[in-house]
Design a protein around this motif. Structure first.
Motif, PDB file in Angstrom:
ATOM      1  N   LYS A  45       0.880  -1.170   0.000  1.00 50.03           N
ATOM      2  CA  LYS A  45       0.000   0.000   0.000  1.00 50.03           C
ATOM      3  C   LYS A  45       0.918   1.221   0.000  1.00 50.03           C
ATOM      4  O   LYS A  45       1.714   1.400   0.923  1.00 50.03           O
ATOM      5  N   PHE A  46       0.822   2.025  -1.042  1.00 49.53           N
ATOM      6  CA  PHE A  46       1.725   3.165  -1.229  1.00 49.53           C
ATOM      7  C   PHE A  46       0.924   4.461  -1.149  1.00 49.53           C
ATOM      8  O   PHE A  46      -0.105   4.607  -1.809  1.00 49.53           O
ATOM      9  N   ASP A  47       1.431   5.401  -0.332  1.00 51.49           N
ATOM     10  CA  ASP A  47       0.775   6.709  -0.206  1.00 51.49           C
ATOM     11  C   ASP A  47       1.673   7.758  -0.860  1.00 51.49           C
ATOM     12  O   ASP A  47       2.620   8.252  -0.237  1.00 51.49           O
ATOM     13  N   GLN A  96       8.649  11.911  -7.045  1.00 48.44           N
ATOM     14  CA  GLN A  96       8.023  10.869  -6.247  1.00 48.44           C
ATOM     15  C   GLN A  96       8.307   9.517  -6.895  1.00 48.44           C
ATOM     16  O   GLN A  96       8.623   9.443  -8.079  1.00 48.44           O
ATOM     17  N   ALA A  97       8.186   8.473  -6.091  1.00 47.42           N
ATOM     18  CA  ALA A  97       8.310   7.123  -6.631  1.00 47.42           C
ATOM     19  C   ALA A  97       6.974   6.697  -7.230  1.00 47.42           C
ATOM     20  O   ALA A  97       5.919   7.194  -6.849  1.00 47.42           O
ATOM     21  N   GLU A  98       7.049   5.772  -8.178  1.00 48.96           N
ATOM     22  CA  GLU A  98       5.833   5.175  -8.730  1.00 48.96           C
ATOM     23  C   GLU A  98       5.925   3.666  -8.531  1.00 48.96           C
ATOM     24  O   GLU A  98       6.972   3.071  -8.776  1.00 48.96           O
ATOM     25  N   GLN A 136      13.099   0.666   4.285  1.00 47.57           N
ATOM     26  CA  GLN A 136      13.995   1.729   3.826  1.00 47.57           C
ATOM     27  C   GLN A 136      13.327   3.079   3.681  1.00 47.57           C
ATOM     28  O   GLN A 136      14.001   4.103   3.735  1.00 47.57           O
ATOM     29  N   CYS A 137      12.025   3.112   3.481  1.00 47.81           N
ATOM     30  CA  CYS A 137      11.357   4.388   3.223  1.00 47.81           C
ATOM     31  C   CYS A 137      11.441   5.298   4.447  1.00 47.81           C
ATOM     32  O   CYS A 137      10.955   4.955   5.520  1.00 47.81           O
ATOM     33  N   PRO A 138      12.047   6.487   4.303  1.00 50.11           N
ATOM     34  CA  PRO A 138      12.192   7.382   5.448  1.00 50.11           C
ATOM     35  C   PRO A 138      10.926   8.179   5.754  1.00 50.11           C
ATOM     36  O   PRO A 138      10.870   8.878   6.758  1.00 50.11           O
ATOM     37  N   ALA A 139       9.934   8.081   4.871  1.00 50.49           N
ATOM     38  CA  ALA A 139       8.738   8.913   5.014  1.00 50.49           C
ATOM     39  C   ALA A 139       7.497   8.113   5.399  1.00 50.49           C
ATOM     40  O   ALA A 139       6.392   8.649   5.401  1.00 50.49           O
ATOM     41  N   ASP A 140       7.696   6.814   5.668  1.00 52.31           N
ATOM     42  CA  ASP A 140       6.561   5.963   6.058  1.00 52.31           C
ATOM     43  C   ASP A 140       5.452   5.979   4.990  1.00 52.31           C
ATOM     44  O   ASP A 140       4.266   5.966   5.315  1.00 52.31           O
ATOM     45  N   ALA A 141       5.892   6.002   3.728  1.00 53.54           N
ATOM     46  CA  ALA A 141       4.927   6.085   2.627  1.00 53.54           C
ATOM     47  C   ALA A 141       4.488   4.715   2.119  1.00 53.54           C
ATOM     48  O   ALA A 141       3.571   4.627   1.302  1.00 53.54           O
ATOM     49  N   ILE A 142       5.171   3.659   2.594  1.00 52.26           N
ATOM     50  CA  ILE A 142       4.891   2.317   2.069  1.00 52.26           C
ATOM     51  C   ILE A 142       4.537   1.382   3.217  1.00 52.26           C
ATOM     52  O   ILE A 142       5.203   1.372   4.254  1.00 52.26           O
ATOM     53  N   GLN A 143       3.498   0.602   3.015  1.00 55.67           N
ATOM     54  CA  GLN A 143       3.124  -0.409   4.011  1.00 55.67           C
ATOM     55  C   GLN A 143       2.892  -1.741   3.307  1.00 55.67           C
ATOM     56  O   GLN A 143       2.476  -1.769   2.148  1.00 55.67           O
ATOM     57  N   LYS A 185       2.878  11.063   0.828  1.00 54.69           N
ATOM     58  CA  LYS A 185       3.954  11.084   1.831  1.00 54.69           C
ATOM     59  C   LYS A 185       5.348  10.989   1.202  1.00 54.69           C
ATOM     60  O   LYS A 185       6.344  11.230   1.873  1.00 54.69           O
ATOM     61  N   CYS A 186       5.412  10.594  -0.054  1.00 58.36           N
ATOM     62  CA  CYS A 186       6.703  10.325  -0.708  1.00 58.36           C
ATOM     63  C   CYS A 186       7.520  11.599  -0.863  1.00 58.36           C
ATOM     64  O   CYS A 186       7.011  12.619  -1.332  1.00 58.36           O
ATOM     65  N   VAL A 187       8.801  11.538  -0.464  1.00 61.30           N
ATOM     66  CA  VAL A 187       9.687  12.691  -0.587  1.00 61.30           C
ATOM     67  C   VAL A 187      10.804  12.440  -1.609  1.00 61.30           C
ATOM     68  O   VAL A 187      11.780  13.187  -1.665  1.00 61.30           O
ATOM     69  N   GLY A 188      10.650  11.390  -2.397  1.00 59.80           N
ATOM     70  CA  GLY A 188      11.528  11.193  -3.553  1.00 59.80           C
ATOM     71  C   GLY A 188      12.970  10.846  -3.252  1.00 59.80           C
ATOM     72  O   GLY A 188      13.887  11.346  -3.911  1.00 59.80           O
ATOM     73  N   THR A 189      13.200   9.974  -2.298  1.00 56.20           N
ATOM     74  CA  THR A 189      14.577   9.587  -1.993  1.00 56.20           C
ATOM     75  C   THR A 189      15.062   8.409  -2.848  1.00 56.20           C
ATOM     76  O   THR A 189      16.258   8.131  -2.875  1.00 56.20           O
ATOM     77  N   TRP A 190      14.124   7.683  -3.455  1.00 51.22           N
ATOM     78  CA  TRP A 190      14.395   6.540  -4.349  1.00 51.22           C
ATOM     79  C   TRP A 190      14.979   5.322  -3.622  1.00 51.22           C
ATOM     80  O   TRP A 190      15.507   4.420  -4.264  1.00 51.22           O
ATOM     81  N   GLN A 191      14.912   5.308  -2.321  1.00 52.83           N
ATOM     82  CA  GLN A 191      15.447   4.126  -1.637  1.00 52.83           C
ATOM     83  C   GLN A 191      14.639   2.869  -1.973  1.00 52.83           C
ATOM     84  O   GLN A 191      15.190   1.774  -2.065  1.00 52.83           O
ATOM     85  N   CYS A 192      13.338   3.036  -2.168  1.00 55.83           N
ATOM     86  CA  CYS A 192      12.506   1.889  -2.567  1.00 55.83           C
ATOM     87  C   CYS A 192      12.990   1.342  -3.904  1.00 55.83           C
ATOM     88  O   CYS A 192      13.124   0.130  -4.084  1.00 55.83           O
ATOM     89  N   TYR A 193      13.268   2.230  -4.823  1.00 52.39           N
ATOM     90  CA  TYR A 193      13.761   1.854  -6.151  1.00 52.39           C
ATOM     91  C   TYR A 193      15.102   1.124  -6.040  1.00 52.39           C
ATOM     92  O   TYR A 193      15.365   0.145  -6.740  1.00 52.39           O
TER      93      TYR A 193
HETATM   94  S1  SF4 Z   1      11.666   5.352  -0.243  1.00 57.07           S
HETATM   95 FE1  SF4 Z   1       9.702   6.307   0.362  1.00 57.07          FE
HETATM   96  S2  SF4 Z   1      10.085   8.512   0.241  1.00 57.07           S
HETATM   97 FE2  SF4 Z   1      11.736   7.502  -0.896  1.00 57.07          FE
HETATM   98  S3  SF4 Z   1      11.008   7.463  -3.042  1.00 57.07           S
HETATM   99 FE3  SF4 Z   1      10.379   5.522  -2.091  1.00 57.07          FE
HETATM  100  S4  SF4 Z   1       8.280   5.878  -1.350  1.00 57.07           S
HETATM  101 FE4  SF4 Z   1       9.221   7.884  -1.740  1.00 57.07          FE
END
Ligand code: SF4
Ligand code: SF4
Length: 82
Positions: free
Chosen positions: A23-25, A52-54, A70-77, A28-36
């Motif tokens: 579940k992605f919000d 933002q990540a997609e 890894q997400c620093p913004a708690d945008a992914i669950q 909240k994403c701040v575009g750090t790309w750690q998820c990627y």
């Molecule tokens: S790790 Fe979190 S904050 Fe960073 S790009 Fe991915 S969803 Fe966005």
């Protein structure tokens, strides 16, 4: 024998058994790309215009939880679907 394909298939079975789904919000994403960077199966794509990540290729997700950790913004669950 393709070990990676076997592992992905095995983890997809586990994912189905646990009924787990990402579940992605985006708000909240701040575009750090750690998820990627950490996703082992390429579910995430950086969008350099929106910063933002997609979340793509959800069918590939093996519910490893790396992006959640890894997400620093708690945008992914990882949520249980049932
Ligand atoms: S790790 Fe979190 S904050 Fe960073 S790009 Fe991915 S969803 Fe966005
Ligand atoms: S839980 Fe694992 S496989 Fe699924 S999107 Fe996150 S990093 Fe990728």
């Amino acid at each position: 024998m393709d070990i990676k394909k076997m592992l992905v298939a095995e983890w997809q079975n586990v994912q189905q058994l646990r009924y787990l789904s990402i579940k992605f919000d985006p708000a909240k994403c701040v575009g750090t790309w750690q998820c990627y960077e950490v996703c082992p199966v390429g579910c995430w794509t950086p969008n350099y215009q929106t910063r933002q990540a997609e979340f793509h290729n959800g069918h590939r997700c093996i519910a490893c939880g790396a992006c959640v950790l890894q997400c620093p913004a708690d945008a992914i669950q990882l949520t249980v679907l049932r």
